[in-house]
Motif scaffolding. Structure first.
Motif, PDB file in Angstrom:
ATOM      1  N   ASN A  71       0.828  -1.197   0.000  1.00 53.48           N
ATOM      2  CA  ASN A  71       0.000   0.000   0.000  1.00 53.48           C
ATOM      3  C   ASN A  71       0.869   1.257   0.000  1.00 53.48           C
ATOM      4  O   ASN A  71       0.535   2.252  -0.649  1.00 53.48           O
ATOM      5  N   LYS A  72       1.998   1.208   0.687  1.00 52.64           N
ATOM      6  CA  LYS A  72       2.930   2.339   0.750  1.00 52.64           C
ATOM      7  C   LYS A  72       3.426   2.714  -0.643  1.00 52.64           C
ATOM      8  O   LYS A  72       3.533   3.899  -0.979  1.00 52.64           O
ATOM      9  N   ASP A  73       3.712   1.712  -1.469  1.00 51.82           N
ATOM     10  CA  ASP A  73       4.192   1.965  -2.824  1.00 51.82           C
ATOM     11  C   ASP A  73       3.094   2.586  -3.693  1.00 51.82           C
ATOM     12  O   ASP A  73       3.346   3.507  -4.470  1.00 51.82           O
ATOM     13  N   PHE A  74       1.871   2.071  -3.569  1.00 54.13           N
ATOM     14  CA  PHE A  74       0.749   2.640  -4.312  1.00 54.13           C
ATOM     15  C   PHE A  74       0.539   4.101  -3.909  1.00 54.13           C
ATOM     16  O   PHE A  74       0.352   4.970  -4.759  1.00 54.13           O
TER      17      PHE A  74
ATOM     18  N   ILE B 105       2.236   7.494 -13.319  1.00 50.38           N
ATOM     19  CA  ILE B 105       3.635   7.174 -13.579  1.00 50.38           C
ATOM     20  C   ILE B 105       4.510   7.915 -12.569  1.00 50.38           C
ATOM     21  O   ILE B 105       4.330   9.111 -12.348  1.00 50.38           O
ATOM     22  N   TYR B 106       5.460   7.186 -11.986  1.00 52.08           N
ATOM     23  CA  TYR B 106       6.426   7.778 -11.068  1.00 52.08           C
ATOM     24  C   TYR B 106       7.779   7.135 -11.353  1.00 52.08           C
ATOM     25  O   TYR B 106       7.875   5.914 -11.469  1.00 52.08           O
TER      26      TYR B 106
ATOM     27  N   ARG C 281       2.950  11.318  -5.661  1.00 58.46           N
ATOM     28  CA  ARG C 281       4.077  11.963  -6.325  1.00 58.46           C
ATOM     29  C   ARG C 281       4.079  11.782  -7.830  1.00 58.46           C
ATOM     30  O   ARG C 281       4.813  12.474  -8.535  1.00 58.46           O
ATOM     31  N   GLY C 282       3.298  10.836  -8.324  1.00 58.66           N
ATOM     32  CA  GLY C 282       3.294  10.555  -9.745  1.00 58.66           C
ATOM     33  C   GLY C 282       2.410  11.497 -10.539  1.00 58.66           C
ATOM     34  O   GLY C 282       1.688  12.323  -9.989  1.00 58.66           O
TER      35      GLY C 282
ATOM     36  N   GLY D 163      12.639   1.923 -15.331  1.00 58.18           N
ATOM     37  CA  GLY D 163      12.770   2.790 -14.174  1.00 58.18           C
ATOM     38  C   GLY D 163      11.479   3.480 -13.786  1.00 58.18           C
ATOM     39  O   GLY D 163      11.499   4.590 -13.264  1.00 58.18           O
ATOM     40  N   LEU D 164      10.356   2.818 -14.014  1.00 55.40           N
ATOM     41  CA  LEU D 164       9.059   3.436 -13.749  1.00 55.40           C
ATOM     42  C   LEU D 164       8.246   2.618 -12.758  1.00 55.40           C
ATOM     43  O   LEU D 164       8.284   1.392 -12.771  1.00 55.40           O
ATOM     44  N   ASP D 165       7.508   3.327 -11.907  1.00 48.83           N
ATOM     45  CA  ASP D 165       6.429   2.711 -11.144  1.00 48.83           C
ATOM     46  C   ASP D 165       5.151   3.107 -11.864  1.00 48.83           C
ATOM     47  O   ASP D 165       4.885   4.294 -12.074  1.00 48.83           O
ATOM     48  N   ILE D 166       4.373   2.122 -12.247  1.00 49.87           N
ATOM     49  CA  ILE D 166       3.151   2.351 -13.023  1.00 49.87           C
ATOM     50  C   ILE D 166       1.977   1.798 -12.237  1.00 49.87           C
ATOM     51  O   ILE D 166       1.995   0.636 -11.826  1.00 49.87           O
ATOM     52  N   VAL D 167       0.970   2.621 -12.023  1.00 46.14           N
ATOM     53  CA  VAL D 167      -0.277   2.144 -11.430  1.00 46.14           C
ATOM     54  C   VAL D 167      -1.378   2.389 -12.448  1.00 46.14           C
ATOM     55  O   VAL D 167      -1.559   3.515 -12.932  1.00 46.14           O
TER      56      VAL D 167
END
Length: 112
Positions: A10-13, A32-33, A19-20, A77-81
């Protein structure tokens, strides 16, 4: 998913949401972050508003498979939700795939 991992905590989401940068179309919302690593992490969120558990799981599988088939097109290098909207409940695989790629192009995170 050969080049990617899953977002599970949940912290990552929450980090990606806060911030994304988000872009949306009729069926999906994509956040995207940049995570400063060499791997992508993808998280999929489907609310109860979209449908019952069968519909939600089906959509999750469609989104994950759409990403998996096109993951070599995404920069690393992306965090994608990816958040599914209510309109996506009746969408086909091709529609989900087009929506996902459309949002990736809007974010400019695809390789040419």
């Amino acid at each position: 998913m050969e080049f990617s991992e899953s977002l599970k905590k949940n912290k990552d989401f929450t980090t990606v949401y806060r911030r994304g940068v988000s872009k949306a179309n009729r069926q999906l919302v994509m956040y995207i972050y940049h995570n400063n690593t060499d791997r992508n992490r993808i998280g999929i969120s489907v609310s109860k508003k979209v449908g019952n558990s069968v519909v939600r799981h089906h959509l999750t599988r469609l989104i994950r498979e759409s990403y998996r088939l096109n993951e070599e097109m995404f920069n690393s290098g992306l965090d994608i939700v990816v958040v599914a909207r209510e309109a996506s409940a009746s969408a086909t695989f091709d529609e989900i795939q087009k929506s996902l790629l459309h949002l990736a192009n809007l974010h400019r995170v695809t390789r040419k």
